[in-house]
Design a protein around this motif. Structure first.
Motif, PDB file in Angstrom:
ATOM      1  N   SER A 101       0.812  -1.217   0.000  1.00 31.71           N
ATOM      2  CA  SER A 101       0.000   0.000   0.000  1.00 31.71           C
ATOM      3  C   SER A 101       0.847   1.270   0.000  1.00 31.71           C
ATOM      4  N   TYR A 102       2.171   1.129   0.159  1.00 30.96           N
ATOM      5  CA  TYR A 102       3.039   2.305   0.198  1.00 30.96           C
ATOM      6  C   TYR A 102       3.605   2.647  -1.184  1.00 30.96           C
ATOM      7  N   GLY A 103       3.151   1.955  -2.195  1.00 28.39           N
ATOM      8  CA  GLY A 103       3.623   2.270  -3.542  1.00 28.39           C
ATOM      9  C   GLY A 103       5.085   1.931  -3.749  1.00 28.39           C
ATOM     10  N   MET A 104       5.508   0.726  -3.357  1.00 28.29           N
ATOM     11  CA  MET A 104       6.927   0.362  -3.410  1.00 28.29           C
ATOM     12  C   MET A 104       7.351  -0.073  -4.806  1.00 28.29           C
ATOM     13  N   ASN A 105       8.564   0.309  -5.167  1.00 24.82           N
ATOM     14  CA  ASN A 105       9.189  -0.127  -6.412  1.00 24.82           C
ATOM     15  C   ASN A 105      10.667  -0.362  -6.130  1.00 24.82           C
ATOM     16  N   VAL A 106      11.375  -0.867  -7.106  1.00 21.31           N
ATOM     17  CA  VAL A 106      12.814  -1.102  -6.999  1.00 21.31           C
ATOM     18  C   VAL A 106      13.486  -0.278  -8.085  1.00 21.31           C
ATOM     19  N   VAL A 107      14.616   0.346  -7.721  1.00 20.20           N
ATOM     20  CA  VAL A 107      15.284   1.248  -8.648  1.00 20.20           C
ATOM     21  C   VAL A 107      16.741   0.817  -8.818  1.00 20.20           C
ATOM     22  N   ASN A 108      17.235   0.978 -10.027  1.00 24.16           N
ATOM     23  CA  ASN A 108      18.644   0.703 -10.324  1.00 24.16           C
ATOM     24  C   ASN A 108      19.472   1.921  -9.916  1.00 24.16           C
ATOM     25  N   VAL A 109      20.470   1.711  -9.044  1.00 20.01           N
ATOM     26  CA  VAL A 109      21.235   2.829  -8.498  1.00 20.01           C
ATOM     27  C   VAL A 109      22.729   2.607  -8.695  1.00 20.01           C
ATOM     28  N   SER A 110      23.490   3.667  -8.448  1.00 21.80           N
ATOM     29  CA  SER A 110      24.944   3.575  -8.486  1.00 21.80           C
ATOM     30  C   SER A 110      25.437   2.924  -7.193  1.00 21.80           C
ATOM     31  N   LYS A 111      26.720   2.589  -7.158  1.00 22.32           N
ATOM     32  CA  LYS A 111      27.287   1.995  -5.950  1.00 22.32           C
ATOM     33  C   LYS A 111      27.189   2.968  -4.781  1.00 22.32           C
ATOM     34  N   LEU A 127      13.597   2.835 -12.998  1.00 19.57           N
ATOM     35  CA  LEU A 127      12.721   1.937 -12.243  1.00 19.57           C
ATOM     36  C   LEU A 127      12.794   0.533 -12.835  1.00 19.57           C
ATOM     37  N   ILE A 128      12.922  -0.442 -11.965  1.00 28.22           N
ATOM     38  CA  ILE A 128      13.024  -1.827 -12.414  1.00 28.22           C
ATOM     39  C   ILE A 128      11.688  -2.321 -12.952  1.00 28.22           C
ATOM     40  N   PHE A 129      10.607  -1.911 -12.321  1.00 30.98           N
ATOM     41  CA  PHE A 129       9.273  -2.361 -12.725  1.00 30.98           C
ATOM     42  C   PHE A 129       8.441  -1.172 -13.201  1.00 30.98           C
ATOM     43  N   VAL A 130       7.587  -1.422 -14.163  1.00 28.88           N
ATOM     44  CA  VAL A 130       6.769  -0.345 -14.729  1.00 28.88           C
ATOM     45  C   VAL A 130       5.625   0.015 -13.791  1.00 28.88           C
ATOM     46  N   CYS A 131       5.335  -0.873 -12.845  1.00 24.33           N
ATOM     47  CA  CYS A 131       4.262  -0.605 -11.890  1.00 24.33           C
ATOM     48  C   CYS A 131       4.769  -0.939 -10.489  1.00 24.33           C
ATOM     49  N   GLY A 147      28.096  -8.148 -15.240  1.00 25.70           N
ATOM     50  CA  GLY A 147      28.617  -7.095 -14.382  1.00 25.70           C
ATOM     51  C   GLY A 147      27.909  -7.063 -13.042  1.00 25.70           C
ATOM     52  N   THR A 148      28.170  -6.019 -12.249  1.00 21.08           N
ATOM     53  CA  THR A 148      27.567  -5.860 -10.936  1.00 21.08           C
ATOM     54  C   THR A 148      26.474  -4.798 -11.001  1.00 21.08           C
ATOM     55  N   HIS A 149      25.326  -5.109 -10.424  1.00 17.40           N
ATOM     56  CA  HIS A 149      24.171  -4.214 -10.443  1.00 17.40           C
ATOM     57  C   HIS A 149      23.718  -3.964  -9.014  1.00 17.40           C
ATOM     58  N   TYR A 150      23.244  -2.754  -8.767  1.00 15.30           N
ATOM     59  CA  TYR A 150      22.782  -2.370  -7.438  1.00 15.30           C
ATOM     60  C   TYR A 150      21.316  -1.948  -7.520  1.00 15.30           C
ATOM     61  N   PHE A 151      20.467  -2.645  -6.749  1.00 14.56           N
ATOM     62  CA  PHE A 151      19.041  -2.344  -6.695  1.00 14.56           C
ATOM     63  C   PHE A 151      18.702  -1.892  -5.275  1.00 14.56           C
ATOM     64  N   ALA A 152      17.817  -0.909  -5.185  1.00 12.62           N
ATOM     65  CA  ALA A 152      17.410  -0.408  -3.870  1.00 12.62           C
ATOM     66  C   ALA A 152      15.917  -0.149  -3.854  1.00 12.62           C
ATOM     67  N   GLU A 153      15.356  -0.174  -2.635  1.00  9.25           N
ATOM     68  CA  GLU A 153      13.926   0.058  -2.437  1.00  9.25           C
ATOM     69  C   GLU A 153      13.600   1.536  -2.642  1.00  9.25           C
ATOM     70  N   LEU A 154      12.454   1.781  -3.270  1.00 12.42           N
ATOM     71  CA  LEU A 154      11.962   3.144  -3.484  1.00 12.42           C
ATOM     72  C   LEU A 154      10.443   3.126  -3.355  1.00 12.42           C
ATOM     73  N   HIS A 155       9.898   4.002  -2.519  1.00 10.04           N
ATOM     74  CA  HIS A 155       8.456   4.040  -2.363  1.00 10.04           C
ATOM     75  C   HIS A 155       7.982   5.480  -2.195  1.00 10.04           C
ATOM     76  N   LYS A 156       6.699   5.673  -2.295  1.00  8.37           N
ATOM     77  CA  LYS A 156       6.124   7.020  -2.292  1.00  8.37           C
ATOM     78  C   LYS A 156       5.888   7.543  -0.883  1.00  8.37           C
ATOM     79  N   ARG A 157       5.609   6.673   0.069  1.00  8.17           N
ATOM     80  CA  ARG A 157       5.322   7.123   1.425  1.00  8.17           C
ATOM     81  C   ARG A 157       5.673   6.000   2.403  1.00  8.17           C
TER      82      ARG A 157
END
Length: 313
Positions: A101-111, A127-131, A147-157
């Motif tokens: 319910s918090y509008g969570m997504n995953v984002v590709n980030v730098s180290k 953004l990793i996912f379109v929704c 290669g090496t990839h870094y994913f992190a949590e991202l949400h609206k609230r």
């Protein structure tokens, strides 16, 4: 957001604050390349599979013997157990129902953003996912190149969960074990392996084979040089794959010829034959061996020829 989902969120955050346990990530120190791709599922939850110490917990290895990855010291932060994939493997992320319910997504980030957690807004293409994440989602293969990839949590609230461990370090490895696309791995003479701190899969050859693809047979391993001669491998371009360095009194490609010419009783218990104007061979009688057929199957400072070569010296 309903009262029920809010209470579940508070309970989850409190659990994160009071739990003081270590997670030792399960780790295979050496992996062999698989012919078929494999799916992996990551539970995007802050209550399990969260490690902190980069060496002892996340990679389950002794820091004193891992100098190759010492530059990753600053990755000792709360995070989901790091993942290693083969190029071509698929990755699925399963979300925590309490956070949907918090509008969570995953984002590709730098180290750097992975270490400090993302704080600014991100472009749509990061953004990793379109929704928003709801249930099980597959990561697009375009995010899983070598290669090496870094994913992190991202949400609206809601509370920031990246600092609590909702971030993932993914290493995707390719293999360099084939001379051509249809060739067998390591020419069929080795295994295509990768250690946890290596960035790719490479050949580890069986005994008697060498080369990047284990394509070269080591003739010296068959001990072709006799009479205590030393064997040296040569390049394939030279025509011969090995060269014998003979001790004094011996000559020939395999150091089986004796320097000199046949004389009466030169071979004490066998027949003498001249090979060149400067060398000869002794073909020993049955039961005799060693230099000039002087020993009766006893230990000697010289090595006799194998039976298929006539037991000649």
């Amino acid at each position: 957001m309903t009262i029920k989902s809010a209470l579940r969120m508070v309970a989850c955050v409190l659990q994160l604050c009071i739990v003081n346990g270590q997670v030792i990530c399960e780790r295979q120190m050496t992996a062999e390349w698989r012919v078929e791709p494999k799916p992996s599922v990551i539970k995007w939850k802050p209550r399990e599979n969260i490690c902190s110490d980069f060496y002892a917990e996340c990679w389950n290895m002794n820091k004193s013997v891992t100098g190759e990855i010492s530059e990753e010291e600053n990755l000792s932060i709360p995070q989901i157990c790091p993942l290693q994939l083969q190029l071509g493997d698929s990755l699925f992320i399963s979300s925590e129902p309490s956070f949907e319910s918090y509008g969570m997504n995953v984002v590709n980030v730098s180290k750097e953003e992975f270490i400090n957690c993302p704080k600014a807004s991100f472009l749509q293409e990061q953004l990793i996912f379109v929704c928003q994440i709801r249930g099980l989602h597959q990561v697009d293969p375009n995010w899983l190149g070598a290669g090496t990839h870094y994913f992190a949590e991202l949400h609206k609230r809601g509370p920031l969960l990246c600092n609590m461990g909702l971030r993932l370090n993914v290493t995707v490895k390719q293999q360099f074990c084939q001379q051509s696309p249809n060739a067998p791995l390591c020419s069929g003479h080795g295994k295509c392996l990768s250690h946890v701190w290596e960035k790719a899969y490479n050949c580890h050859c069986f005994s008697q084979y060498s080369g990047r693809f284990c394509q070269k047979f080591d003739m010296c391993s068959t001990k072709p040089c006799h009479n205590n001669a030393s064997c040296t491998e040569k390049s394939e371009l030279s025509g011969d794959s090995y060269e014998c360095t003979c001790p004094p009194k011996f000559s020939g490609k395999n150091c089986t010829e004796i320097v000199g010419q046949c004389q009466p009783h030169t071979c004490f218990n066998g027949n003498c034959s001249n090979v060149t104007p400067n060398t000869f061979l002794c073909e020993c009688d049955k039961g005799f061996t060693a230099f000039q057929c002087s020993s009766s199957w006893s230990q000697d400072q010289y090595i006799s020829l194998p039976q298929e070569e006539g037991a000649r010296l």
